[in-house]
Design a protein around this motif. Structure first.
Motif, short mmCIF file in Angstrom:
data_model
loop_
_atom_site.label_atom_id
_atom_site.label_comp_id
_atom_site.label_asym_id
_atom_site.label_seq_id
_atom_site.Cartn_x
_atom_site.Cartn_y
_atom_site.Cartn_z
N LYS A 69 -23.46 -5.40 10.62
CA LYS A 69 -24.35 -6.38 10.02
C LYS A 69 -25.43 -5.67 9.20
CE LYS A 69 -25.18 -10.04 12.87
NZ LYS A 69 -25.28 -10.84 14.14
N ARG A 70 -25.96 -6.34 8.19
CA ARG A 70 -26.92 -5.70 7.29
C ARG A 70 -28.11 -6.60 6.98
NH1 ARG A 70 -24.08 -4.54 1.93
NH2 ARG A 70 -22.43 -5.98 2.55
N ILE A 71 -29.22 -5.98 6.62
CA ILE A 71 -30.43 -6.72 6.25
C ILE A 71 -30.90 -6.22 4.90
CG2 ILE A 71 -32.73 -7.42 6.99
CD1 ILE A 71 -31.95 -6.39 9.83
N LEU A 115 -26.14 -3.76 14.04
CA LEU A 115 -26.06 -3.05 12.75
C LEU A 115 -24.99 -1.97 12.83
CD1 LEU A 115 -29.90 -2.55 12.17
CD2 LEU A 115 -28.49 -4.36 11.21
N ILE A 116 -24.90 -1.33 14.01
CA ILE A 116 -23.95 -0.23 14.19
C ILE A 116 -22.54 -0.78 14.41
CG2 ILE A 116 -23.43 1.87 15.50
CD1 ILE A 116 -26.32 1.78 16.59
N TRP A 136 -28.10 -10.60 6.14
CA TRP A 136 -29.37 -11.34 6.17
C TRP A 136 -30.10 -10.97 4.88
CZ3 TRP A 136 -33.38 -10.19 10.69
CH2 TRP A 136 -34.54 -10.95 10.51
N THR A 158 -44.26 -11.87 13.40
CA THR A 158 -43.47 -10.64 13.45
C THR A 158 -41.97 -10.92 13.31
OG1 THR A 158 -45.12 -9.77 14.97
CG2 THR A 158 -43.02 -8.59 14.87
N THR A 159 -41.31 -10.07 12.54
CA THR A 159 -39.87 -10.19 12.33
C THR A 159 -39.16 -9.08 13.08
OG1 THR A 159 -40.25 -11.15 10.15
CG2 THR A 159 -38.06 -10.28 10.59
N VAL A 160 -38.34 -9.48 14.06
CA VAL A 160 -37.71 -8.53 14.96
C VAL A 160 -36.21 -8.44 14.68
CG1 VAL A 160 -37.08 -8.20 17.40
CG2 VAL A 160 -39.41 -8.86 16.79
N ILE A 161 -35.66 -7.23 14.76
CA ILE A 161 -34.21 -7.06 14.78
C ILE A 161 -33.82 -7.11 16.25
CG2 ILE A 161 -32.23 -5.62 14.15
CD1 ILE A 161 -34.09 -4.18 12.16
N ARG A 162 -33.29 -8.24 16.70
CA ARG A 162 -33.10 -8.42 18.14
C ARG A 162 -32.14 -7.42 18.74
NH1 ARG A 162 -32.59 -14.41 20.30
NH2 ARG A 162 -34.31 -15.40 19.23
N PRO A 188 -30.39 -4.13 17.44
CA PRO A 188 -30.05 -3.14 16.42
C PRO A 188 -28.61 -2.64 16.56
CG PRO A 188 -32.20 -2.67 17.36
CD PRO A 188 -31.60 -3.76 18.20
#
Lengths: 345, 345
Positions: free
Chosen positions: A279-281, A274-275, A255, A265-269, A271
């Motif tokens: 996936k990465r931001i 990511l683990i 992303w 608000t921007t939420v990481i639905r 997390p």
């Protein structure tokens, strides 16, 4: 050449950054810039003075005058990151001197002397002498959008997957990227907010155009993502839309945030993605890209000029507003979809 | 060796993933595992059968039995990712055969035949023959935490900044990392939830220990970050605490999520930081690290054995619970702070 001592300009009202961020739309000019007359600036050793022909208005300009951009404002200086014009004076160094009399595209991010004025100062190295075949409207919008398009499409190509996602699909920037993608057989999936934007974007190279305001948007999004497996998400919006898109994307997705059009608000639905899904931001900023990839700047500039010269690229013009009328007219013109608004000093 | 046909084990109740994620604490065993008697598994070609001496309970085990981990559950199979024991049978390949009779640390993530049982199956390549100098308690907890500690500290070292941040500072994993950091002159900044954890962590190598429950936590955090300029954030928690920490970190910081102890919403407070400050958000998973960096696995294993042998590392034991008492006793033992809980078949 004959340079007056004073000039008209749109001057920044605020200083530094705002403490109260607002929406990305420009509701009015008055809180952020005011017309004024100031001394024509004197270029430094490595700089040039440009008689501005046309100045563009980018989303980054709006964010900047509101104090919501990565650079602090200096109260009383002219706004405007980009424009086209003729070099009328320069510092003592040979390269700036060599530009005198030339028509150039220029960016003022480094010099901090903006383009919404009769005269602007820019570093000579961020001026692009233009081919005669490049229109003023294309020259005035040659740096911020076209170079960002080439740089971000480069990221897509490096990732390898043919499909990728873009929000704010009807923006000038996304149209440029869609064109690049079509030429090289890539498949952009873009989101828009109006059905009437769909046919044009499909024609320009988008493989899928999804209206985020429709009831079946999320179901369609999941189907398209499942079929196309996009791994790069070029996001100008953030907020709930971007969160939902990233959540639906497959393993190893990236992303890449380059704009903040939605102040929500921007939420990481999840997390956990990511683990366990790697996936990465991250973010994209043209200034940072130019700093990190100096060797790619030159070829990207040549590529942009060629494309504007031979008609593969062309800037859609919504309005050219005279400087004297900018305070009254710019907000309404900017509110129109699809095209670009220019200020003519 | 004499292997019975049946064995006692704690068997998974659920299948696949849960649809209703819950908190990371284990409130009871019954909803997730049940005691049962099943056939002793037969190792495949590349596998070994291990008579389990001691099985550990990691946060990842709790997440897994709840269906909240990166791997799907298989109903009716034993739980447990890690343990120590003696190899009693093997597949036909030479390497698995060579392990018969040896005491090994093992992980079951690939074989999916868990360690909370009298016998477990593991791939021979994820068994570590143990030096006699390594205690059972250390062998049973040798893979998940120690290798993760070495791998994540490697990320800190590559980044170059001496200071870095960790949440869940009182965990076994963070203590291991704090010890590594102290030896090499790095400065961990850790968060905890109880004042009584502070002195021990300082002694173990933390440069700053911040109690996240105190009223001045955020002010202290900002002061410490300003003074130390940490760029790596190893986060086991997510949620509002992690969001606040990342928001306060400087340019070019990396938020590396490896756990999800707080099920609360995780917000990117200022997406503009991703653009203009080049901050990034990513994840860490030991399985992914081992896949990407195969050459670093062997040295990390040797390093872990040396450290447990010479006493630089030592696993804090909260309780060793007999398999027959695990259903009743494990949740209360896990709720105690600081140490590790083991199951003894």
């Amino acid at each position: 050449m004959d340079v007056p001592s004073e000039m008209k300009a749109l001057l920044l009202v605020g200083d530094g950054y705002t403490r109260m961020p607002s929406a990305s739309a420009l509701e009015a000019m008055e809180p952020y810039v005011q017309p004024g007359v100031i001394a024509v600036p004197v270029p430094g050793q490595s700089q040039v003075l440009i008689k501005v022909g046309l100045a563009s208005i980018n989303p980054s300009d709006v964010a900047f005058i509101k104090g919501q951009y990565g650079q602090p404002r200096v109260k009383g200086q002219p706004a405007g990151f980009e424009g086209v014009g003729t070099v009328v004076a320069s510092g003592d160094e040979p390269y700036p001197k060599s530009l005198i009399g030339k028509r150039v595209a220029f960016a003022t991010g480094v010099s901090n002397w903006g383009s919404w004025a009769e005269y602007a100062v820019a570093e000579a190295v961020v001026c692009i002498p233009l081919l005669d075949t490049v229109r003023d409207e294309d020259g005035a919008a040659m740096i911020v959008n076209p170079l960002t398009a080439l740089a971000m499409f480069d990221i897509v190509k490096q990732e390898g997957e043919k499909a990728f996602i873009m929000t704010a699909g009807a923006s000038q920037l996304c149209k440029l990227i869609a064109g690049l993608a079509r030429e090289e057989g890539y498949r952009p999936i873009v989101t828009v907010r109006r059905d009437e934007q769909i046919p044009l974007l499909k024609e320009m190279g988008a493989a899928h155009v999804l209206n985020e305001k429709t009831a079946d948007f999320k179901a369609t999004l999941r189907e398209v993502i499942k079929a196309e497996q996009p791994r790069i998400f070029l996001d100008a919006v953030t907020g709930p839309l971007a969160s939902a898109i990233f959540d639906a994307m497959p393993k190893r997705s990236r992303w890449i945030v380059y704009g903040r059009l939605d102040p929500d608000t921007t939420v990481i639905r999840e997390p956990g993605q990511l683990i366990f899904q790697h996936k990465r931001i991250e973010g994209f900023w043209l200034s940072e890209w130019m700093r990190q990839f100096r060797d790619r700047r030159g070829p990207a500039i040549m590529e942009a000029q060629k494309r504007f010269s031979d008609g593969r690229w062309s800037t859609d013009v919504t309005a050219v507003v005279p400087l004297a009328e900018a305070m009254a007219k710019v907000p309404a013109e900017l509110a129109k979809p699809n095209g670009k608004v220019f200020i003519k000093p």
